[in-house]
Design an enzyme around this catalytic site. Structure first.
Site, PDB file in Angstrom:
ATOM      1  N   ASN A   6      -5.650   3.699   7.098  1.00  0.00           N
ATOM      2  CA  ASN A   6      -6.799   4.500   6.786  1.00  0.00           C
ATOM      3  C   ASN A   6      -7.346   3.821   8.174  1.00  0.00           C
ATOM      4  O   ASN A   6      -8.643   4.341   7.964  1.00  0.00           O
ATOM      5  CB  ASN A   6      -7.248   3.074   5.244  1.00  0.00           C
ATOM      6  N   HIS A  42       0.810  -0.711   0.054  1.00  0.00           N
ATOM      7  CA  HIS A  42       0.364   0.067  -0.312  1.00  0.00           C
ATOM      8  C   HIS A  42       0.855   0.897  -0.434  1.00  0.00           C
ATOM      9  O   HIS A  42       1.217   1.410   1.099  1.00  0.00           O
ATOM     10  CB  HIS A  42      -1.347   0.364   1.298  1.00  0.00           C
TER      11      HIS A  42
END
Ligand code: NAI
Length: 283
Positions: free
Chosen positions: A190, A140
């Site tokens: 996140n 990511h």
């Protein structure tokens, strides 16, 4: 097996950035997208950023040309047959991603590692759609990829230590700092960031303060380099909504419910900077 040739799947804002840093770090890169137009736009974007780096004397003209010579494009996913590694950066949707992973699994060499740049979708589930779950992993990157130092490396339930080591090593070669994260909704980045952005949207929705003032509070009050509503526009409001839905469903906790205003903007096609309109307007 050394990683030399990488296919980046998806030539949007993240995929083009990932392709750029891989090519700049010496990897042969094949950039894949279903849209020829997206591929051209992606390459143009990379050229523009490299030219800017030459102008600012961060890289030489030679380095720019060498980087571009290591980048090729294709609309055919079967071209993965010579790649040692794939990094997928397509739309944040499980069905679309697993469909692509099945195709990558069918055509990539047996030794190839299949990574996903997903912001929030379960790596374990993506891995289960293939016949090589031990070689599937989350990688990511943060936006904009050439600038941001962090890569979250996410281990699915079946990801092998060998795969993890190879990907952590690759992140180092890309001059990134990696962190090891286990597969839970939103991972680490996140899970912390998106509820803050969602809360900023609730504050706007409830009339607590204006768009500009909410951003100013977080910039000047908390020393964030960018306000949460600006950041949401940069990430893409559609992506923010997907991630909130993943957190909401994954934890079953109402504290993660997406703000109705976020959903309304996405339904209107206001997807942030990439669509010209989000919380701010972009020309
Ligand atoms: P984007 O909308 O800019 O680009 C997606 C690209 O994928 C488009 O060019 C589209 O044509 C292509 N595509 C769609 N289906 C495809 C397929 N089946 N095969 C090949 N290409 C296909 O999206 P963006 O922002 O680059 O996001 C991509 C992924 O990266 C998402 O999973 C997102 O959650 C993740 N991500 C996004 C960040 C952000 O700040 N936008 C940050 C970190 C991760």
């Amino acid at each position: 097996m050394a990683i030399e040739k990488v296919m980046v799947v998806g030539a949007g804002q993240m995929g083009s950035g990932i392709a750029q840093v891989c090519a700049q770090s010496g990897y042969d890169v094949l950039l894949n997208d279903v849209s020829e137009e997206a591929l051209q736009k992606g390459i143009q974007n990379i050229e523009k950023l490299l030219t800017r780096s030459v102008d600012k004397e961060r890289i030489s003209e030679q380095e720019k040309n060498d980087t571009l010579s290591r980048l090729n494009t294709t609309t055919e996913i079967q071209d993965v047959k010579n790649c040692d590694m794939t990094i997928e950066a397509i739309v944040e949707n499980m069905d679309v991603k697993t469909n692509v992973f099945r195709q990558l699994d069918a055509h990539a060499p047996g030794h190839a590692i299949l990574a996903s740049n997903t912001s929030s979708l379960p790596i374990t589930e993506i891995a289960a759609s293939t016949n090589r779950a031990d070689k599937v992993i989350g990688m990511h990157f943060m936006n904009p990829v050439p600038v941001m130092k962090l890569v979250e490396v996410i281990r699915g339930l079946q990801t092998s230590d060998e795969t993890y080591e190879a990907v952590a090593d690759m992140a180092k070669k890309l001059s990134k700092t990696s962190v090891e994260v286990n597969d839970y909704p939103g991972f680490a980045a996140n899970r912390i960031l998106m509820p803050m952005i969602n809360e900023a949207i609730y504050a706007l929705h409830e009339g607590v303060a204006s768009v500009e003032d909410i951003d100013t509070v977080m910039k000047l009050g908390m020393n964030h380099p960018m306000g949460p509503l600006t950041l949401a526009d940069f990430i893409g409001l559609d992506t923010c909504l997907y991630i909130m839905e993943v957190l909401h469903e994954g934890f079953g906790d109402s504290k993660y419910r997406p703000c109705p205003l976020l959903r309304k903007y996405v339904n209107a096609g206001w997807h942030g900077k990439k669509s010209g309109r989000g919380f701010y307007q972009y020309s």
